[in-house]
Design an enzyme around this catalytic site. Structure first.
Site, PDB file in Angstrom:
ATOM      1  N   ARG A  78       0.934  -1.152  -0.104  1.00 56.17           N
ATOM      2  CA  ARG A  78       0.120  -0.067  -0.131  1.00 56.17           C
ATOM      3  C   ARG A  78       0.828   1.131   0.051  1.00 56.17           C
ATOM      4  O   ARG A  78       1.823   1.359   0.661  1.00 56.17           O
ATOM      5  CB  ARG A  78      -0.997  -0.098   1.088  1.00 56.17           C
ATOM      6  CG  ARG A  78      -0.294  -0.026   2.511  1.00 56.17           C
ATOM      7  CD  ARG A  78      -1.435  -0.411   3.481  1.00 56.17           C
ATOM      8  NE  ARG A  78      -0.982   0.010   4.953  1.00 56.17           N
ATOM      9  CZ  ARG A  78      -0.493  -1.195   5.876  1.00 56.17           C
ATOM     10  NH1 ARG A  78      -0.456  -2.412   5.095  1.00 56.17           N
ATOM     11  NH2 ARG A  78      -0.146  -0.783   6.722  1.00 56.17           N
TER      12      ARG A  78
ATOM     13  N   HIS B 191       5.698   1.282   9.167  1.00 57.08           N
ATOM     14  CA  HIS B 191       5.163   2.435   8.103  1.00 57.08           C
ATOM     15  C   HIS B 191       6.591   3.306   7.536  1.00 57.08           C
ATOM     16  O   HIS B 191       6.236   3.934   6.499  1.00 57.08           O
ATOM     17  CB  HIS B 191       4.412   3.371   8.703  1.00 57.08           C
ATOM     18  CG  HIS B 191       3.214   2.805   9.442  1.00 57.08           C
ATOM     19  ND1 HIS B 191       1.917   2.395   8.680  1.00 57.08           N
ATOM     20  CD2 HIS B 191       2.859   2.313  10.706  1.00 57.08           C
ATOM     21  CE1 HIS B 191       1.167   2.006   9.286  1.00 57.08           C
ATOM     22  NE2 HIS B 191       1.453   1.714  10.827  1.00 57.08           N
TER      23      HIS B 191
ATOM     24  N   ARG C  52       1.588  -4.091   3.467  1.00 58.69           N
ATOM     25  CA  ARG C  52       2.618  -3.222   4.114  1.00 58.69           C
ATOM     26  C   ARG C  52       3.087  -2.002   3.399  1.00 58.69           C
ATOM     27  O   ARG C  52       2.851  -2.284   2.065  1.00 58.69           O
ATOM     28  CB  ARG C  52       3.783  -4.268   4.440  1.00 58.69           C
ATOM     29  CG  ARG C  52       4.902  -3.278   5.121  1.00 58.69           C
ATOM     30  CD  ARG C  52       6.322  -4.267   5.432  1.00 58.69           C
ATOM     31  NE  ARG C  52       7.389  -3.488   5.631  1.00 58.69           N
ATOM     32  CZ  ARG C  52       8.550  -3.786   6.015  1.00 58.69           C
ATOM     33  NH1 ARG C  52       8.689  -5.237   6.199  1.00 58.69           N
ATOM     34  NH2 ARG C  52       9.633  -3.028   6.286  1.00 58.69           N
ATOM     35  N   HIS C  53       3.540  -1.019   3.933  1.00 59.48           N
ATOM     36  CA  HIS C  53       3.981   0.240   3.101  1.00 59.48           C
ATOM     37  C   HIS C  53       5.494  -0.369   2.825  1.00 59.48           C
ATOM     38  O   HIS C  53       6.523  -0.225   3.727  1.00 59.48           O
ATOM     39  CB  HIS C  53       4.107   1.207   4.156  1.00 59.48           C
ATOM     40  CG  HIS C  53       2.846   1.932   4.378  1.00 59.48           C
ATOM     41  ND1 HIS C  53       2.228   2.275   3.248  1.00 59.48           N
ATOM     42  CD2 HIS C  53       2.077   2.088   5.475  1.00 59.48           C
ATOM     43  CE1 HIS C  53       0.895   2.784   3.958  1.00 59.48           C
ATOM     44  NE2 HIS C  53       0.913   2.714   5.141  1.00 59.48           N
ATOM     45  N   VAL C  54       5.516  -0.932   1.446  1.00 58.17           N
ATOM     46  CA  VAL C  54       6.830  -1.277   1.218  1.00 58.17           C
ATOM     47  C   VAL C  54       7.059  -1.162  -0.324  1.00 58.17           C
ATOM     48  O   VAL C  54       6.088  -1.410  -1.137  1.00 58.17           O
ATOM     49  CB  VAL C  54       7.122  -2.715   1.579  1.00 58.17           C
ATOM     50  CG1 VAL C  54       6.150  -3.711   1.007  1.00 58.17           C
ATOM     51  CG2 VAL C  54       8.778  -3.149   1.258  1.00 58.17           C
TER      52      VAL C  54
END
Length: 442
Positions: free
Chosen positions: A142, A172, A200-202
């Protein structure tokens, strides 16, 4: 005159065994020579039986195995049949929580057959593993401030409803990983029991590079300037979930930075409002290569290529309901019923708490400078929007056309989509009068 007794009728019935055997062989050879004939009714019955067998087999596979009632009957007859099915089923745990293997666990009241008796499991073994839906491995890397918290709330409700494994990381601020961190994360993801959805923010991870099975990717992005504004004010003031949550997220931020005017940040070229910090969306799709962090055509083209090759869907937040509808069509075992949940009053109450507070639009001059700094981001956004509308057309959804980023009305519409403080209304109206001119001279 002597009579021939061998030719008399009386002796004709008393033939030797060899004569009888020869006559029977002759009779069966004649029957074998006759062609087998089937009536039309018999042929139709055979074809109907074959059709129903094939249809039943297909239905069996598409529905992930036999119907539940057959599994229950097999369990009842095979494992808990004490005293001819008199044992209570409530005390037996048949299906393990691991939905992939469906291994049998111990049952304290399992009937042990006497010698000479047998059960279904003795004869046929444990039930076959469940047939997994496709795809059964989904990653949602995301993008920050692109509706991801809204979607994660929906996913938590859907995971409980459809019984898939949702793993949502709370990390994050770690989007770029070393090689070892990438391998460890990809191995951890691939070990999640299927079907799973990991989020996940990745930045994009290339599983195949390390010979690991590549999952299906999904994502959502939004207008780059709107995303930047949302992130700028969220870091300082949080959202409607709590008045003090921004202090928890950025405890080290001094008041001078927290209350820094966004126009000053943009026009005076503060790091937060300049490249590479505003080059934010493309690296999520470009990947972990160091050059993906540098604003330029290389990162842009690589991001486009990864979208075409590895992403099932990349939607745009401005058309979120259509994004959810497409996800429901493309991944029904994950997203069936998502629109009903999204439109429900209870969810609306939760979703409204994720809106950023104190967000307002910069001046036209600041927007112009910011827009030119984000020209690669806007080229990527326009590419994603075109691909999304093409997908909607293929599915059969009518696309509500949005103005392009190069439209003269772009900034006017941007201002309408962003809350504005009351004391700046007159200044905004004066600035927007020139909204049709700056793009002409750029």
């Amino acid at each position: 005159m002597m009579k021939n007794f061998n030719s008399s009728p009386l002796h004709s019935n008393h033939q030797t065994p060899n004569h009888i055997k020869e006559r029977n062989n002759r009779k069966y050879s004649l029957l074998a020579a006759l062609p087998l004939r089937f009536s039309l009714r018999g042929y139709g019955f055979c074809m109907a039986t074959l059709f129903f067998f094939c249809f039943g087999s297909l239905f069996y596979q598409l529905n992930g195995g036999p119907p539940k009632i057959l599994l229950d009957i097999r369990q009842y007859l095979g494992e808990c049949g004490k005293n001819h099915w008199s044992v209570k089923m409530a005390s037996c745990s048949f299906i393990h929580k691991d939905r992939l293997t469906r291994q049998l666990v111990s049952c304290p009241h399992v009937y042990k057959p006497r010698r000479g008796e047998s059960t279904y499991l003795d004869d046929h073994g444990p039930p076959a593993p469940r047939v997994l839906p496709f795809p059964s491995q989904v990653v949602y890397n995301r993008v920050g401030k692109c509706g991801s918290r809204t979607v994660v709330i929906l996913l938590r409700l859907l995971a409980e409803k459809h019984q898939f494994n949702l793993v949502s990381s709370d990390i994050h601020n770690k989007t770029r990983l070393t090689k070892h961190e990438q391998v460890d994360l990809m191995k951890n993801i691939s070990n999640i029991p299927q079907p799973y959805l990991f989020t996940r923010h990745v930045h994009f991870l290339n599983f195949t590079r390390f010979r690991i099975e590549q999952p299906v990717y999904i994502n959502i992005i939004r207008d780059p300037i709107n995303r930047f504004l949302s992130n700028y004010f969220f870091r300082r003031f949080g959202d409607w979930r709590g008045e003090q949550n921004h202090l928890i997220r950025t405890p080290g931020m001094k008041d001078d930075e927290r209350y820094l005017d966004i126009n000053v940040c943009i026009l005076e070229n503060y790091p937060e409002c300049s490249n590479p910090r505003v080059f934010y969306i493309i690296p999520y799709f470009c990947g972990q290569h160091p050059q993906c962090r540098e604003p330029g055509a290389w990162a842009l083209e690589r991001a486009k290529q990864n979208v075409l090759e590895n992403y099932l869907l990349v939607g745009i937040l401005e058309e979120l309901e259509d994004v959810l509808l497409l996800l429901e069509r493309l991944l029904p075992h994950y997203f069936t019923g998502v629109l009903n949940i999204y439109k429900s009053p209870d969810y609306r109450k939760m979703g409204n708490m994720t809106g950023t507070v104190r967000k307002h639009t910069p001046t036209l001059e600041a927007l112009q400078v910011l827009y030119h700094r984000m020209r690669y981001e806007y080229e990527f956004y326009n590419f994603i929007r075109d691909q999304f509308h093409l997908m909607k057309k293929k599915i059969g959804l009518r696309s509500v056309s949005q103005p392009t980023a190069y439209s003269p009305a772009f900034l006017r519409e941007l201002a309408l989509r962003t809350p504005e403080p009351l004391d700046e209304d007159e200044e905004l109206e004066a600035d927007l009068e020139d909204a049709n001119s700056w793009l002409v001279h750029s």
